[in-house]
Design an enzyme around this catalytic site. Structure first.
Site, short mmCIF file in Angstrom:
data_model
loop_
_atom_site.label_atom_id
_atom_site.label_comp_id
_atom_site.label_asym_id
_atom_site.label_seq_id
_atom_site.Cartn_x
_atom_site.Cartn_y
_atom_site.Cartn_z
N VAL A 31 23.31 -9.99 -29.96
CA VAL A 31 22.30 -9.91 -30.87
C VAL A 31 22.17 -8.68 -31.62
O VAL A 31 21.43 -8.46 -32.62
CB VAL A 31 20.80 -10.45 -30.51
CG1 VAL A 31 20.98 -11.81 -29.76
CG2 VAL A 31 20.48 -9.38 -29.51
N GLU A 32 23.19 -7.88 -31.37
CA GLU A 32 23.14 -6.68 -31.80
C GLU A 32 24.77 -6.48 -32.71
O GLU A 32 24.83 -7.16 -33.70
CB GLU A 32 23.22 -5.42 -30.99
CG GLU A 32 21.75 -5.46 -30.67
CD GLU A 32 21.19 -4.16 -29.60
OE1 GLU A 32 21.28 -3.11 -30.19
OE2 GLU A 32 21.04 -4.55 -28.61
#
Length: 339
Positions: free
Chosen positions: A151-152
Site C-alpha cells: 500500500v506504499e
C-alpha cells in the site's frame, strides 16, 4: 500483584510530580532574576542536538549523495510515481517539513493508502526505533519497509528492486563508487545509502540557541511556554534531545483515547500491556508536521496540546497555557542557516 501498566503509571506520576516541583522554583527564579536557571534546567532535561547522528561515522559524501538520489527517485515504486520524498518531503533545498501534511499518505497504487500518519524524517535517527510501533530498529531497517509495502511503493520483491535499479547506468556507477565493488546494487546497500542521507537531516532551531547561551533566542511567551511545558508534566514523556522519540507510552494513560481501532505496539509484540502503546513522537519541528497523532486525526497544534493534556495528564489546560506551550513548540521549528 501490581500490573506492569500500573507500575509504569505510578513511575510516570512520580516523574510528573518531580518535574513540576523543580519547575516551580525555576519559574520563580526566571521571572525574578535571569534566564540562566531555566537554561540549565532545559539542558539537563533536553540537551541540544549534536552535529552528527548515531551511525554516521563511516558515511562518506559519495554514499550520502547516492542516498539522496535514491530518496528522491520515484523509480523505487512499482509504477514510478512514489519516492521516499513523496511522503517525507525534504526537497532539494532541505527546507521541507519531512512530512506530507496529510492524515495518512496515498500509496503508489490508486485507491490504496496507509493507515497511519507519516512521521517526520527530520532527526529520525536519534529515536529509539522507527515507525509508530517501533518495529524497525534503525533507519536502514525502516528504509526497506515502504518500498515493498503493497500500500506504499508496492515493489514486489527485493530482487525486483535490485533488477530495476541495477539496470540504470547512473546507479551502476554510483553504487560502485559508494561501495567499491561491481555487484554493489543490492537491496541492503540501497537501504544503507538512504539511511546515510537521512542521518544528515538534523534540524536547527532557536531552542538550541537559547540553551547554548543566547538570551534573546526565545521571547517572553516562548519562555513562559517552556516553563509551563515543564511544570505541567509534558516533559515526563517529551524529554531528551528531540523532546520525545526515546520511549513508548500508552496513548490515553489517564483518559481513554477515543479511537482504538489501531492498537499500536500490540501488533508487534502481542502483549496485552502494549495495547494503545505508541512511540512518543518527537517535538522538534512539530508545528510544521500537522496533522497530529498516529492516525492524523488532529489538525491543529493547539488541539493536540489540549488533547494530550487530557489523555495523558488528566488536565484541562486553559487557553493561556495552550498559547504559551504552542509558542514554545514553534521555537522548535527547523530554521536552516544556509541552503
Amino acid at each position: 500483584m501490581i500490573s506492569t501498566e500500573r507500575v509504569k503509571n505510578i513511575a510516570l506520576a512520580g516523574i510528573i510530580a518531580t518535574t513540576a516541583s523543580m519547575a516551580t522554583s525555576v519559574m520563580a527564579e526566571t521571572s525574578a532574576t535571569d534566564k540562566q536557571s531555566l537554561r540549565q534546567q532545559s539542558k539537563a532535561m533536553f540537551g541540544t542536538l549534536p552535529d552528527t547522528m548515531p551511525g554516521s561515522d563511516n558515511d562518506t559524501a559519495i554514499l550520502i549523495e547516492l542516498g539522496e538520489k535514491l530518496y528522491m527517485d520515484p523509480r523505487l515504486s512499482v509504477n514510478d510515481t512514489q519516492s521516499c520524498n513523496s511522503c517525507h518531503l525534504i526537497g532539494s533545498d532541505k527546507t521541507g517539513t519531512g512530512v506530507d501534511n496529510l492524515a495518512t499518505s496515498p500509496g503508489a497504487i490508486k485507491g490504496k493508502g496507509g493507515d497511519r500518519n507519516s512521521p517526520t524524517v527530520w532527526n529520525a535517527g536519534f529515536q529509539v526505533a522507527q515507525f509508530w510501533d517501533g518495529r524497525a530498529e534503525d533507519l536502514k531497517a525502516q528504509a526497506k519497509g515502504p518500498i515493498l509495502n503493497p500500500v506504499e511503493m508496492a515493489m514486489p520483491s527485493e530482487q525486483a528492486v535490485e533488477e530495476k535499479i541495477g539496470g540504470i547506468e547512473e546507479y551502476q556507477v554510483a553504487f560502485k563508487q559508494a561501495f567499491g565493488s561491481e555487484d554493489a546494487v543490492t537491496y541492503d546497500n540501497l537501504a544503507h545509502a538512504i539511511a546515510a542521507f537521512e542521518r544528515t537531516l538534523i534540524s536547527q532551531d532557536r531552542f538550541d540557541e537559547f540553551m547554548n547561551g543566547d538570551d534573546n533566542a526565545l521571547n517572553d511567551q516562548e519562555l513562559a511556554g517552556l516553563q509551563t511545558f515543564i511544570s505541567t508534566g509534558c516533559v515526563a514523556c517529551h524529554s531528551g534531545k528531540t523532546l520525545g522519540g526515546h520511549m513508548y507510552q500508552k496513548l490515553g494513560m489517564v483518559n481513554a483515547y477515543p479511537h482504538q481501532e489501531d492498537l499500536g505496539r500490540h501488533k508487534v509484540t502481542g502483549n496485552e500491556a502494549d495495547k494503545m502503546v505508541f512511540k512518543v513522537p518527537m517535538l522538534r519541528d512539530i508545528s510544521r508536521a500537522a496533522p497530529y497523532f498516529h492516525d492524523g486525526s488532529i489538525e491543529t497544534l493547539d488541539q493536540a496540546i489540549k488533547d494530550m493534556a487530557w489523555y495523558q495528564l488528566g488536565r484541562k489546560f486553559d487557553q493561556q497555557q495552550v498559547d504559551d506551550i504552542a509558542a514554545f513548540l514553534k521555537a522548535l521549528d527547523h530554521q536552516p542557516t544556509s541552503l
